[in-house]
Design a protein around this motif. Structure first.
Motif, PDB file in Angstrom:
ATOM      1  N   TRP A 192      79.097  46.529 103.202  1.00  0.00           N
ATOM      2  CA  TRP A 192      78.486  46.171 101.915  1.00  0.00           C
ATOM      3  C   TRP A 192      76.985  46.479 101.946  1.00  0.00           C
ATOM      4  O   TRP A 192      76.453  47.132 101.051  1.00  0.00           O
ATOM      5  N   HIS A 193      76.330  46.012 103.011  1.00  0.00           N
ATOM      6  CA  HIS A 193      74.870  46.181 103.073  1.00  0.00           C
ATOM      7  C   HIS A 193      74.482  47.649 103.236  1.00  0.00           C
ATOM      8  O   HIS A 193      73.505  48.098 102.652  1.00  0.00           O
ATOM      9  N   PRO A 211      76.632  39.239  98.237  1.00  0.00           N
ATOM     10  CA  PRO A 211      77.224  40.336  99.019  1.00  0.00           C
ATOM     11  C   PRO A 211      78.646  40.040  99.474  1.00  0.00           C
ATOM     12  O   PRO A 211      78.978  38.896  99.811  1.00  0.00           O
ATOM     13  N   ALA A 212      79.469  41.097  99.467  1.00  0.00           N
ATOM     14  CA  ALA A 212      80.822  41.060 100.014  1.00  0.00           C
ATOM     15  C   ALA A 212      81.707  39.998  99.367  1.00  0.00           C
ATOM     16  O   ALA A 212      82.503  39.344 100.017  1.00  0.00           O
ATOM     17  N   ASN A 221      83.598  44.207 104.409  1.00  0.00           N
ATOM     18  CA  ASN A 221      82.839  43.424 105.388  1.00  0.00           C
ATOM     19  C   ASN A 221      81.343  43.548 105.078  1.00  0.00           C
ATOM     20  O   ASN A 221      80.916  44.469 104.377  1.00  0.00           O
ATOM     21  N   HIS A 222      80.563  42.618 105.630  1.00  0.00           N
ATOM     22  CA  HIS A 222      79.135  42.572 105.295  1.00  0.00           C
ATOM     23  C   HIS A 222      78.405  43.843 105.706  1.00  0.00           C
ATOM     24  O   HIS A 222      77.565  44.342 104.970  1.00  0.00           O
ATOM     25  N   GLU A 223      78.754  44.380 106.874  1.00  0.00           N
ATOM     26  CA  GLU A 223      78.043  45.577 107.347  1.00  0.00           C
ATOM     27  C   GLU A 223      78.222  46.733 106.352  1.00  0.00           C
ATOM     28  O   GLU A 223      77.257  47.394 105.951  1.00  0.00           O
ATOM     29  N   ASP A 234      82.185  44.425  94.256  1.00  0.00           N
ATOM     30  CA  ASP A 234      83.407  44.360  95.049  1.00  0.00           C
ATOM     31  C   ASP A 234      84.503  43.942  94.074  1.00  0.00           C
ATOM     32  O   ASP A 234      84.469  42.842  93.533  1.00  0.00           O
ATOM     33  N   GLN A 284      86.191  34.405  96.841  1.00  0.00           N
ATOM     34  CA  GLN A 284      86.149  35.323  97.983  1.00  0.00           C
ATOM     35  C   GLN A 284      87.602  35.546  98.400  1.00  0.00           C
ATOM     36  O   GLN A 284      88.315  34.588  98.703  1.00  0.00           O
TER      37      GLN A 284
END
Ligand code: WTA
Length: 673
Positions: A415-416, A456-457, A411-413, A431, A534
């Motif tokens: 990943w960041h 990202p992600a 998930n983005h959170e 990823d 994705q």
């Protein structure tokens, strides 16, 4: 087709300065030259975009030259590949003889015997043990000789039930040395789950430890093996290594491994094996209850894992590679053991957990061991980001160069957080998408086209030789960008699985029949407007708990054993940290009374005993009946909508036997909430 020449001898000559070019030219005299040049030592200098193009337009040249240059052969192969997806025939490097342990050990022990092969990061921080290539070769040979002296030979299956440790790696490589086929069983699986795998593979021996140590707790491995082996008539020996001081009672089948190894020679001639002889089986979950023993073979698997290890993680000679997976999973096989060792890397064996003794464990380890690549899972990252960033920041992470994630969509959170807090925004984060069946990474942002970004992600780009295809609902190929469908791969690659042990037809049916002539991954994917991939998640009845695959049918099988339970349906529902957790709908017999608490407790125990603890459903809902099609199939899709509270959009329910069941289950669910 490759000419039948002695490539092995030639490969040695290639290494001698001055002879390379000439040798190469005669080796590839039938190929146009230049451009493009023909051997790996020349090809690998091409821009990645051109290399990818070559890998899919001329796979024979691409993989053939890589295999000649990168692996040490005992006899050259005469054909790069002989594959046909529709009949499930997959052969690479036909006619070649090779030994994987030679490529992972002897080659490096000759060139740099004192380089550290393994850093065993034991459960207790600061107690790491380093093992050089020479030592690992010697240990492997002693273990191989011990196996041989107990009549274990080429083709025999050997189960390994061990925690992450040098002896587990030596056990894998010892099997590879003598041509035995290892099947690692994650040391958290129950005795019943272990027994099922031993029985399916008809293993002749088990290699285990007295105990395991994880997160400060002791795990009694030997007693689990004893319980498993009671129902396994094929087992002739149990080799027991001592991880702790704790003595174990030795039974008739038991062999004290460390003691026996000390009596055997530290040299063991490697068995010349066919490229397509089995290297290992690894059991994984599918959409039916019966776990499948995925078969991987020698040369293709080794080449693919070593190349992905190098290119995806930007591995460079002398790097310390930190993949924190357990060796019992495919990630451990490919990126703790085979890929890194084939490349002569220093690979970290992580025995502990991300929060032991505190949430700074990974980063303290990165500082202490000067780790260059760090490969983890979204579930661990989601857990760690809940703690204060000071747990990360107080340690020096300047050695890190590449970060990686695997196992489930990130998930983005997470990943960041991984990218900016752990990697200080300066390390590429990859990823990586792949599966037990694919052997190695198939889609990942690396290798980068020069100057291209990482989104990202997102897994983004196919690796060399991988041609992803998306399929629509009617089985049509979806062309163009901004489309979503079932993720398939249209051409074979060297690292892919060759069969399901003992059931080749199941292999064909599961992977090549759904979309005729294509490898079907079981995952859905979206191709973005820029043409990047994705992964959206599983499309079948497989769920992913903390990155571990579980078939819902496996859990149902365990639950259905209870005499008061006629039927059950298990679905996966989203979970903040674990990604997904199992949710069980349970139908009880009518005469069991009003309070199901005791039964549910018993059901939890059944799943833990039959499979493992993480398979135990997090939620149970007792219902009167389950939604079924007229042909009697449970419609889990509907159950998922009940839990996610999206029953206003049920989709096509024309095949539902009795639509009133939906309302009935919604009411029960609302009452329980
Ligand atoms: C999932 C693990 C999204 C996927 C190597 C696949 C992922 C299954 C990713 C294989 C990723 C793995 N993004 N999903 N980067 N990596 N998966 O066999 O559903 O344990 O089919 O192999 O995990 O799990 P397996």
């Amino acid at each position: 087709m490759f000419p039948k020449t002695n490539l092995y001898r030639k490969r040695k000559l290639y290494r001698t300065p001055g002879l390379c070019e000439q040798q190469l030219r005669c080796r590839f005299s039938s190929l146009p030259s230049p451009p493009p040049p023909g051997t790996w030592s020349q090809l690998h200098r091409l821009p990645h975009r051109d290399l990818y193009r070559l890998s899919v337009t001329d796979p024979d040249r691409f993989w053939g030259s890589a295999a000649v240059d990168r692996l040490r052969w005992m006899r050259p192969f005469h054909q790069v590949r002989d594959c046909d997806f529709s009949s499930g025939k997959i052969n690479w490097f036909v006619g070649g003889k090779i030994n994987v342990s030679v490529n992972c050990l002897d080659v490096h022990a000759e060139n740099h015997p004192d380089r550290v092969a393994l850093i065993w990061e034991r459960d207790e921080p600061g107690t790491e043990v380093k093992v050089t290539y020479r030592e690992l070769l010697e240990t492997t040979c002693r273990l191989a000789n011990t196996l041989k002296s107990h009549e274990i030979k080429k083709g025999d299956r050997v189960a390994i039930y061990m925690p992450v440790s040098p002896i587990a790696v030596a056990a894998m490589l010892a099997c590879a040395r003598i041509g035995a086929v290892h099947t690692m069983v994650f040391a958290g699986f129950s005795s019943e789950a272990l027994a099922a795998k031993i029985q399916d593979a008809q293993c002749k021996a088990v290699i285990t430890c007295n105990q395991g140590v994880r997160g400060g707790r002791l795990i009694h491995l030997k007693s689990t093996v004893d319980a498993a082996v009671r129902s396994c008539t094929s087992i002739q020996h149990i080799f027991v290594s001592q991880r702790t001081e704790q003595p174990v009672v030795m039974g008739e089948l038991d062999v004290p491994l460390d003691e026996m190894m000390s009596q055997h020679a530290s040299v063991c001639p490697p068995e010349p094996l066919d490229s397509e002889d089995s290297l290992f089986l690894l059991y994984t979950s599918g959409s039916t209850g019966k776990p499948k023993g995925i078969v991987h073979t020698q040369a293709g698997y080794l080449l693919y894992t070593s190349m992905t290890h190098q290119y995806v993680f930007d591995y460079r000679d002398g790097d310390v590679f930190g993949c924190v997976a357990d060796v019992g999973w495919i990630t451990g096989h490919s990126y703790v053991v085979y890929g890194p060792l084939c490349n002569g890397a220093t690979t970290v064996l992580f025995e502990s957990t991300p929060v032991y003794p505190d949430p700074g464990r990974y980063w303290e380890m990165v500082e202490r061991l000067r780790i260059n690549q760090f490969y983890s899972t979204p579930t661990a990252l989601r857990l760690l980001l809940k703690y204060d960033d000071c747990w990360v920041k107080k340690y020096d992470r300047s050695s890190l160069r590449t970060l990686g994630s695997v196992g489930e969509p990130i998930n983005h959170e997470a990943w960041h957080w991984f990218h900016s807090v752990v990697g200080e925004g300066r390390c590429p984060l990859v990823d990586t998408w792949w599966q037990t069946e694919t052997g190695g990474i198939c889609i990942a942002p690396h290798p980068l086209e020069e100057g291209a970004p990482i989104i990202p992600a997102m897994a983004m780009r196919p690796f060399f030789g991988i041609q992803p295809v998306l399929m629509g609902e009617k089985g049509e190929t979806l062309t163009g960008d901004s489309v979503s469908g079932a993720l398939c791969i249209s051409q074979p690659w060297p690292g892919m699985a060759r069969s399901i042990y003992g059931d080749h037809q199941r292999f064909i049916d599961a992977y090549f029949k759904v979309y005729h002539g294509y490898y079907f991954t079981g995952d859905g994917a979206h191709r973005s407007e820029d043409g990047y991939y994705q992964i959206t998640g599983r499309m079948d009845d497989v769920i992913n708990v903390s990155g571990h695959r579980l078939g819902t049918a496996e859990i149902e099988d365990a639950l259905d054993e209870h005499p008061a339970v006629p039927e059950t349906a298990v679905i996966g529902i989203p979970h903040d940290i674990k990604g997904e957790v199992p949710f069980a709908f349970v139908v009880l017999k009518e005469d069991v009374g009003d309070d199901p608490t005791a039964i549910l407790q018993h059901l939890r125990g059944l799943v833990a005993n039959k499979i493992t603890k993480y398979a135990v459903p997090e939620h149970f809902l007792v219902v009167k009946r389950l939604p079924k099609t007229r042909s009697g199939k449970i419609m889990r899709r509907i159950l998922r909508k009940v839990v996610l509270e999206t029953t206003n959009d049920l989709g096509d329910v024309s095949t539902l036997d009795d639509p009133s069941v939906v309302k009935e289950i919604v009411e029960t669910y609302d009452l329980k909430k």
